[in-house]
Write a protein that holds these residues in place. Structure first.
Motif, PDB file in Angstrom:
ATOM      1  N   PHE A  13       0.834  -1.200   0.000  1.00  0.00           N
ATOM      2  CA  PHE A  13       0.000   0.000   0.000  1.00  0.00           C
ATOM      3  C   PHE A  13       0.871   1.253   0.000  1.00  0.00           C
ATOM      4  O   PHE A  13       2.061   1.215   0.330  1.00  0.00           O
ATOM      5  N   ARG A  14       0.225   2.363  -0.367  1.00  0.00           N
ATOM      6  CA  ARG A  14       0.895   3.656  -0.352  1.00  0.00           C
ATOM      7  C   ARG A  14      -0.107   4.736  -0.002  1.00  0.00           C
ATOM      8  O   ARG A  14      -1.290   4.639  -0.338  1.00  0.00           O
ATOM      9  N   HIS A  15       0.371   5.755   0.689  1.00  0.00           N
ATOM     10  CA  HIS A  15      -0.398   6.966   0.937  1.00  0.00           C
ATOM     11  C   HIS A  15       0.422   8.130   0.376  1.00  0.00           C
ATOM     12  O   HIS A  15       1.654   8.122   0.473  1.00  0.00           O
ATOM     13  N   ILE A  16      -0.242   9.127  -0.190  1.00  0.00           N
ATOM     14  CA  ILE A  16       0.482  10.252  -0.789  1.00  0.00           C
ATOM     15  C   ILE A  16       0.854  11.226   0.322  1.00  0.00           C
ATOM     16  O   ILE A  16       0.274  12.312   0.477  1.00  0.00           O
ATOM     17  N   VAL A  17       1.825  10.817   1.112  1.00  0.00           N
ATOM     18  CA  VAL A  17       2.244  11.597   2.272  1.00  0.00           C
ATOM     19  C   VAL A  17       2.823  12.945   1.857  1.00  0.00           C
ATOM     20  O   VAL A  17       2.701  13.938   2.575  1.00  0.00           O
ATOM     21  N   GLN A  18       3.428  13.006   0.665  1.00  0.00           N
ATOM     22  CA  GLN A  18       3.993  14.279   0.205  1.00  0.00           C
ATOM     23  C   GLN A  18       2.930  15.378   0.121  1.00  0.00           C
ATOM     24  O   GLN A  18       3.255  16.563   0.198  1.00  0.00           O
ATOM     25  N   GLY A  19       1.670  14.995  -0.010  1.00  0.00           N
ATOM     26  CA  GLY A  19       0.591  15.965  -0.106  1.00  0.00           C
ATOM     27  C   GLY A  19      -0.010  16.358   1.231  1.00  0.00           C
ATOM     28  O   GLY A  19      -0.903  17.214   1.286  1.00  0.00           O
ATOM     29  N   GLU A  20       0.465  15.760   2.304  1.00  0.00           N
ATOM     30  CA  GLU A  20      -0.068  16.077   3.630  1.00  0.00           C
ATOM     31  C   GLU A  20       0.630  17.314   4.203  1.00  0.00           C
ATOM     32  O   GLU A  20       1.854  17.407   4.164  1.00  0.00           O
ATOM     33  N   PRO A  21      -0.130  18.277   4.740  1.00  0.00           N
ATOM     34  CA  PRO A  21       0.481  19.504   5.270  1.00  0.00           C
ATOM     35  C   PRO A  21       1.325  19.273   6.516  1.00  0.00           C
ATOM     36  O   PRO A  21       2.231  20.058   6.808  1.00  0.00           O
ATOM     37  N   ASP A  22       1.045  18.215   7.241  1.00  0.00           N
ATOM     38  CA  ASP A  22       1.786  17.908   8.466  1.00  0.00           C
ATOM     39  C   ASP A  22       3.019  17.086   8.104  1.00  0.00           C
ATOM     40  O   ASP A  22       2.905  15.943   7.650  1.00  0.00           O
ATOM     41  N   ASN A  23       4.208  17.642   8.315  1.00  0.00           N
ATOM     42  CA  ASN A  23       5.432  16.922   7.985  1.00  0.00           C
ATOM     43  C   ASN A  23       5.643  15.689   8.858  1.00  0.00           C
ATOM     44  O   ASN A  23       6.480  14.844   8.549  1.00  0.00           O
ATOM     45  N   ASN A  24       4.889  15.584   9.939  1.00  0.00           N
ATOM     46  CA  ASN A  24       4.990  14.433  10.827  1.00  0.00           C
ATOM     47  C   ASN A  24       3.827  13.459  10.655  1.00  0.00           C
ATOM     48  O   ASN A  24       3.556  12.647  11.542  1.00  0.00           O
ATOM     49  N   PHE A  25       3.155  13.539   9.516  1.00  0.00           N
ATOM     50  CA  PHE A  25       1.993  12.690   9.251  1.00  0.00           C
ATOM     51  C   PHE A  25       2.307  11.209   9.492  1.00  0.00           C
ATOM     52  O   PHE A  25       1.496  10.476  10.074  1.00  0.00           O
ATOM     53  N   LEU A  26       3.481  10.759   9.054  1.00  0.00           N
ATOM     54  CA  LEU A  26       3.839   9.352   9.173  1.00  0.00           C
ATOM     55  C   LEU A  26       3.856   8.857  10.620  1.00  0.00           C
ATOM     56  O   LEU A  26       3.725   7.662  10.869  1.00  0.00           O
ATOM     57  N   LEU A  27       4.024   9.790  11.562  1.00  0.00           N
ATOM     58  CA  LEU A  27       4.165   9.410  12.962  1.00  0.00           C
ATOM     59  C   LEU A  27       2.848   9.474  13.738  1.00  0.00           C
ATOM     60  O   LEU A  27       2.824   9.224  14.939  1.00  0.00           O
ATOM     61  N   GLY A  28       1.757   9.794  13.046  1.00  0.00           N
ATOM     62  CA  GLY A  28       0.456   9.866  13.711  1.00  0.00           C
ATOM     63  C   GLY A  28       0.045   8.518  14.283  1.00  0.00           C
ATOM     64  O   GLY A  28       0.283   7.463  13.679  1.00  0.00           O
ATOM     65  N   ASP A  29      -0.591   8.533  15.437  1.00  0.00           N
ATOM     66  CA  ASP A  29      -0.934   7.287  16.127  1.00  0.00           C
ATOM     67  C   ASP A  29      -1.837   6.385  15.290  1.00  0.00           C
ATOM     68  O   ASP A  29      -1.608   5.166  15.192  1.00  0.00           O
ATOM     69  N   GLU A  30      -2.873   6.975  14.685  1.00  0.00           N
ATOM     70  CA  GLU A  30      -3.819   6.164  13.908  1.00  0.00           C
ATOM     71  C   GLU A  30      -3.128   5.568  12.686  1.00  0.00           C
ATOM     72  O   GLU A  30      -3.350   4.397  12.349  1.00  0.00           O
ATOM     73  N   PHE A  31      -2.325   6.365  12.021  1.00  0.00           N
ATOM     74  CA  PHE A  31      -1.617   5.876  10.834  1.00  0.00           C
ATOM     75  C   PHE A  31      -0.664   4.747  11.217  1.00  0.00           C
ATOM     76  O   PHE A  31      -0.596   3.716  10.543  1.00  0.00           O
ATOM     77  N   CYS A  32       0.063   4.923  12.295  1.00  0.00           N
ATOM     78  CA  CYS A  32       1.015   3.895  12.733  1.00  0.00           C
ATOM     79  C   CYS A  32       0.315   2.608  13.145  1.00  0.00           C
ATOM     80  O   CYS A  32       0.866   1.510  12.960  1.00  0.00           O
ATOM     81  N   ARG A  33      -0.892   2.718  13.692  1.00  0.00           N
ATOM     82  CA  ARG A  33      -1.643   1.498  14.007  1.00  0.00           C
ATOM     83  C   ARG A  33      -1.954   0.725  12.725  1.00  0.00           C
ATOM     84  O   ARG A  33      -1.889  -0.512  12.701  1.00  0.00           O
TER      85      ARG A  33
END
Length: 275
Positions: free
Chosen positions: A103-123
């Motif tokens: 899978f992939r998420h277009i993280v480059q388009g997220e305004p939060d540079n720490n998106f990858l570290l979000g609790d829900e995403f990490c779960r």
């Protein structure tokens, strides 16, 4: 076997695909397997991995349907909402499809540079390994600090950084990007795709040597067993023909042993994606 580890298909929709602006007329259209198959054949490429371009479950279904119909599509990197409370149930359903590899998420388009570290995403990420799925990391250099912390959280997951994390080929500034990439590469579960180069450069005036200092960095820190060739077709058509994109990589790796070249041009993708 030569594998293109990163390309896309779409039926153009002006609303959904609004990212294709007026400067990108050449890719404002439909791009299907029947368009790519002869291009791959002409360039000695035996198969490909189709990667999501739209963040929807419909996109994943679309790519899997194409993969069922065209044997040269060896794997699919789809999208699902990794933050969804029922993500494990969704992944279990997807695990029944043999060509869905990750899978992939277009993280480059997220305004939060720490998106990858979000609790829900990490779960959601934590659940991927239980179903044998990999994860493609699509980020800009400004998000590499978070990327380094992210991959450290999941030392047993298979990760690959798309498009060498889109460094600044236009100016040639690489020191900060290189430091981040060297740090990330210390995690042996992280791979890197040699893809998306020409579209991050000057579309009209790039030269193969513009990419060499950046390729030197990733070859040095990831090594030839964790790098993969990818065309990023059809997006690459903004700046180059498929043959030119492939030649950037084959020309650069010509100094390596035959087995190392074979790994970069297909073997590593086969291993990473379980093709």
């Amino acid at each position: 076997m030569v594998i293109d580890a990163h390309q896309h298909f779409w039926q153009y929709d002006p609303i959904r695909d609004a990212w294709i602006d007026d400067s990108m007329q050449v890719i404002r259209g439909d791009f299907f397997p029947e368009h790519l198959e002869p291009v791959l054949a002409a360039n000695g490429v035996h198969g490909c991995v189709a990667v999501q371009a739209d963040q929807s479950e419909n996109e994943t279904a679309f790519l899997l349907d194409l993969a069922d119909k065209y044997p040269f599509i060896k794997g699919v990197v789809g999208w699902t909402d990794l933050r969804h409370p029922a993500v494990r149930e969704h992944l279990a359903a997807y695990a029944t499809h043999p060509k869905l590899k990750g899978f992939r998420h277009i993280v480059q388009g997220e305004p939060d540079n720490n998106f990858l570290l979000g609790d829900e995403f990490c779960r959601g990420i934590a659940a991927l390994a239980d179903f044998g799925f990999s994860y493609d990391i699509l980020v800009y250099p400004k998000q590499l600090t978070a990327t380094a912390a992210f991959v450290k959280k999941f030392p047993d997951h298979r990760f690959v950084i798309d498009h060498v994390a889109k460094p600044d080929f236009k100016t040639g500034a690489l020191d900060e990007w290189a430091a981040h990439m060297r740090h990330i590469a210390q995690s042996p579960n992280v791979y890197c795709k040699l893809s998306g180069l020409v579209t991050e450069a000057d579309w009209q005036h790039w030269q193969p040597e513009h990419f060499e200092p950046f390729l030197d960095v990733v070859l040095d820190c990831f090594g030839p067993n964790r790098l993969m060739f990818g065309s990023d077709w059809p997006v690459c058509l903004l700046a180059a023909e498929y043959s030119e994109v492939k030649e950037i990589i084959t020309r650069y790796i010509n100094k390596l042993s035959t087995s190392e070249q074979n790994n970069i041009m297909g073997g590593n993708a086969i291993s990473f994606y379980h093709l």
